[in-house]
Design an enzyme around this catalytic site. Structure first.
Site, mmCIF file in Angstrom:
data_model
loop_
_atom_site.group_PDB
_atom_site.id
_atom_site.type_symbol
_atom_site.label_atom_id
_atom_site.label_comp_id
_atom_site.label_asym_id
_atom_site.label_seq_id
_atom_site.Cartn_x
_atom_site.Cartn_y
_atom_site.Cartn_z
ATOM 1 N N GLY A 26 0.188 5.337 -4.464
ATOM 2 C CA GLY A 26 -0.402 6.623 -4.865
ATOM 3 C C GLY A 26 0.199 7.773 -4.079
ATOM 4 O O GLY A 26 0.572 8.806 -4.654
ATOM 5 N N GLU A 42 1.287 -13.573 12.433
ATOM 6 C CA GLU A 42 1.733 -12.336 13.077
ATOM 7 C C GLU A 42 1.468 -11.196 12.092
ATOM 8 O O GLU A 42 1.699 -11.346 10.883
ATOM 9 C CB GLU A 42 3.241 -12.393 13.377
ATOM 10 C CG GLU A 42 3.629 -13.409 14.422
ATOM 11 C CD GLU A 42 3.113 -13.060 15.809
ATOM 12 O OE1 GLU A 42 2.849 -11.866 16.068
ATOM 13 O OE2 GLU A 42 2.960 -13.977 16.631
ATOM 14 N N HIS A 63 2.911 3.105 -9.048
ATOM 15 C CA HIS A 63 2.732 1.674 -9.296
ATOM 16 C C HIS A 63 3.984 1.074 -9.959
ATOM 17 O O HIS A 63 4.373 -0.050 -9.670
ATOM 18 C CB HIS A 63 1.500 1.426 -10.163
ATOM 19 C CG HIS A 63 0.213 1.805 -9.484
ATOM 20 N ND1 HIS A 63 -0.050 1.485 -8.163
ATOM 21 C CD2 HIS A 63 -0.884 2.474 -9.929
ATOM 22 C CE1 HIS A 63 -1.251 1.943 -7.839
ATOM 23 N NE2 HIS A 63 -1.775 2.547 -8.880
ATOM 24 N N SER A 68 -10.286 -7.453 -5.503
ATOM 25 C CA SER A 68 -11.549 -7.461 -6.251
ATOM 26 C C SER A 68 -12.267 -6.111 -6.108
ATOM 27 O O SER A 68 -13.174 -5.810 -6.873
ATOM 28 C CB SER A 68 -12.437 -8.628 -5.796
ATOM 29 O OG SER A 68 -12.432 -8.756 -4.397
ATOM 30 N N GLU A 69 -11.812 -5.280 -5.163
ATOM 31 C CA GLU A 69 -12.403 -3.937 -5.006
ATOM 32 C C GLU A 69 -11.675 -2.890 -5.871
ATOM 33 O O GLU A 69 -12.174 -1.779 -6.053
ATOM 34 C CB GLU A 69 -12.359 -3.484 -3.533
ATOM 35 C CG GLU A 69 -13.332 -4.210 -2.608
ATOM 36 C CD GLU A 69 -12.863 -5.605 -2.209
ATOM 37 O OE1 GLU A 69 -11.631 -5.813 -2.078
ATOM 38 O OE2 GLU A 69 -13.713 -6.506 -2.048
ATOM 39 N N ASP A 124 0.840 -1.200 0.000
ATOM 40 C CA ASP A 124 0.000 0.000 0.000
ATOM 41 C C ASP A 124 0.877 1.253 0.000
ATOM 42 O O ASP A 124 1.959 1.253 0.588
ATOM 43 C CB ASP A 124 -0.901 -0.026 1.252
ATOM 44 C CG ASP A 124 -2.091 0.903 1.109
ATOM 45 O OD1 ASP A 124 -2.275 1.483 0.023
ATOM 46 O OD2 ASP A 124 -2.836 1.053 2.093
ATOM 47 N N ARG A 184 1.665 -5.045 6.234
ATOM 48 C CA ARG A 184 0.991 -4.008 5.441
ATOM 49 C C ARG A 184 1.808 -2.723 5.528
ATOM 50 O O ARG A 184 2.191 -2.298 6.621
ATOM 51 C CB ARG A 184 -0.433 -3.740 5.923
ATOM 52 C CG ARG A 184 -1.112 -2.702 5.018
ATOM 53 C CD ARG A 184 -2.577 -2.515 5.281
ATOM 54 N NE ARG A 184 -3.152 -1.662 4.225
ATOM 55 C CZ ARG A 184 -4.387 -1.762 3.759
ATOM 56 N NH1 ARG A 184 -5.195 -2.658 4.251
ATOM 57 N NH2 ARG A 184 -4.817 -0.965 2.809
ATOM 58 N N LEU A 227 -7.049 -5.225 7.090
ATOM 59 C CA LEU A 227 -6.720 -6.402 6.266
ATOM 60 C C LEU A 227 -7.292 -6.288 4.854
ATOM 61 O O LEU A 227 -6.877 -7.019 3.949
ATOM 62 C CB LEU A 227 -7.211 -7.688 6.934
ATOM 63 C CG LEU A 227 -6.495 -8.051 8.240
ATOM 64 C CD1 LEU A 227 -7.010 -9.378 8.780
ATOM 65 C CD2 LEU A 227 -4.981 -8.130 8.052
ATOM 66 N N SER A 228 -8.247 -5.385 4.656
ATOM 67 C CA SER A 228 -8.790 -5.128 3.313
ATOM 68 C C SER A 228 -9.119 -6.399 2.520
ATOM 69 O O SER A 228 -8.737 -6.518 1.346
ATOM 70 C CB SER A 228 -7.824 -4.247 2.522
ATOM 71 O OG SER A 228 -7.673 -3.005 3.142
ATOM 72 N N LEU A 235 11.960 -20.098 -4.235
ATOM 73 C CA LEU A 235 10.902 -19.299 -3.605
ATOM 74 C C LEU A 235 9.647 -19.451 -4.451
ATOM 75 O O LEU A 235 9.734 -19.559 -5.672
ATOM 76 C CB LEU A 235 11.307 -17.808 -3.577
ATOM 77 C CG LEU A 235 10.243 -16.824 -3.078
ATOM 78 C CD1 LEU A 235 10.161 -16.861 -1.550
ATOM 79 C CD2 LEU A 235 10.549 -15.391 -3.530
ATOM 80 N N ARG A 258 -0.097 8.764 -10.632
ATOM 81 C CA ARG A 258 -0.211 7.550 -9.804
ATOM 82 C C ARG A 258 0.515 6.359 -10.432
ATOM 83 O O ARG A 258 1.100 5.530 -9.733
ATOM 84 C CB ARG A 258 -1.687 7.202 -9.586
ATOM 85 C CG ARG A 258 -2.407 8.175 -8.654
ATOM 86 C CD ARG A 258 -3.867 7.782 -8.475
ATOM 87 N NE ARG A 258 -4.012 6.500 -7.790
ATOM 88 C CZ ARG A 258 -3.940 6.345 -6.459
ATOM 89 N NH1 ARG A 258 -3.739 7.378 -5.683
ATOM 90 N NH2 ARG A 258 -4.098 5.151 -5.931
#
Ligand code: FPP
Length: 251
Positions: free
Chosen positions: A34, A218, A48, A77-78, A31, A199, A206-207, A142, A44
């Site tokens: 922006g 944790e 990214h 999905s939002e 996060d 985050r 947690l969005s 990984l 923006r």
């Protein structure tokens, strides 16, 4: 339990004996792209783009530290609610990176996996993503899981719907719906349990990301904006995780 480079970062093996624990599965809500761009008076999409570079750094840091799985929330999905221009920029970036990064994934022995519903990004991008998943499937250093058009409530709902379908058809009894049977239908079923969820950017939510999987993880929240998240920020989160394990471990 692994003792790794983290020991050196925390003051050497003598200071931190074999008690340093490296999480097997780390997830990141990336996060702040922006705000990073805004502070620089950039569009923006520049945030990214810098965020995509940070994904590469995190991948490297995770592999170096001995983490097995890194899951990143690239598109929720939002996120479709964002402007058409921004969605198109994000899709363009993914198209660019999935192509450009394939060699890096191979060189670094990183296996790519997807969760979410990436088919919604259209056939061309979807085919490229699936091609990269296929090409990297034998890599063993990984696993990078990219969550694309992902939403945790949708994922859990789909698992519940499938179990309801099986119960209605008589394949299973209602008593067969258990935590284990739900878990087996989540898109993360083949991955190790989530140990650490990070985050960035100071938001403490947690969005709709890995809600079920985070039950015992944790949680580490940092003010660092995602494009500024580098190896030292990643290792600081691992050190925080190791400290908590030592405090409450007793095992
Ligand atoms: C959140 O920042 C970030 C996203 C919604 C997108 C994450 C995408 C990337 C890091 C780039 C592409 C990824 C890959 C795997 C190549 P925000 O825009 O919500 O930031 P803000 O809250 O400051 O506005």
């Amino acid at each position: 339990m692994k003792a790794t480079r983290l020991e050196a970062l925390e003051g050497g093996a003598a200071a931190q004996p074999a008690s340093v624990v490296v999480p097997r599965h780390v997830a990141i809500i990336m996060d702040g792209n922006g705000r990073w761009a805004q502070r620089r008076h950039l569009p923006r999409v520049a945030g990214h783009r810098a965020g995509a570079e940070a994904v590469r750094r995190a991948m490297q840091a995770a592999a170096d530290a001995g983490v097995e799985v890194l899951t990143v929330y690239a598109f929720s999905s939002e996120n479709w609610r964002r402007s058409e221009e921004e969605v198109s920029d994000l899709k363009g970036l993914m198209r660019y990176y999935v192509e450009k990064e394939l060699d890096t994934l191979q060189k670094e022995r990183v296996r790519l996996q997807l969760i979410g519903e990436p088919g919604a990004f259209g056939n061309e991008l979807y085919d490229r993503l699936v091609h990269s998943v296929e090409r990297t499937k034998d890599n063993d250093r990984l696993t990078l899981v990219v969550a694309l058009n992902y939403g945790s409530q949708g994922e859990i709902t789909a698992a519940a719907r499938e179990l309801a379908r099986r119960a209605a058809s008589g394949e299973i009894a209602p008593e067969d719906v258990t935590e284990r049977s739900i878990e087996a239908l989540l898109q993360t079923a083949d991955l190790p349990p989530l140990d650490l969820l990070i985050r960035t950017s100071g938001e403490v939510r947690l969005s709709n990301f890995l809600l079920w999987q985070a039950a015992y993880a944790e949680l580490v929240f940092t003010d660092v904006l995602w494009p500024d998240f580098d190896e030292s920020a990643f290792n600081a989160a691992l050190a925080e995780y190791a400290r908590r394990q030592r405090r409450f471990g007793g095992r």
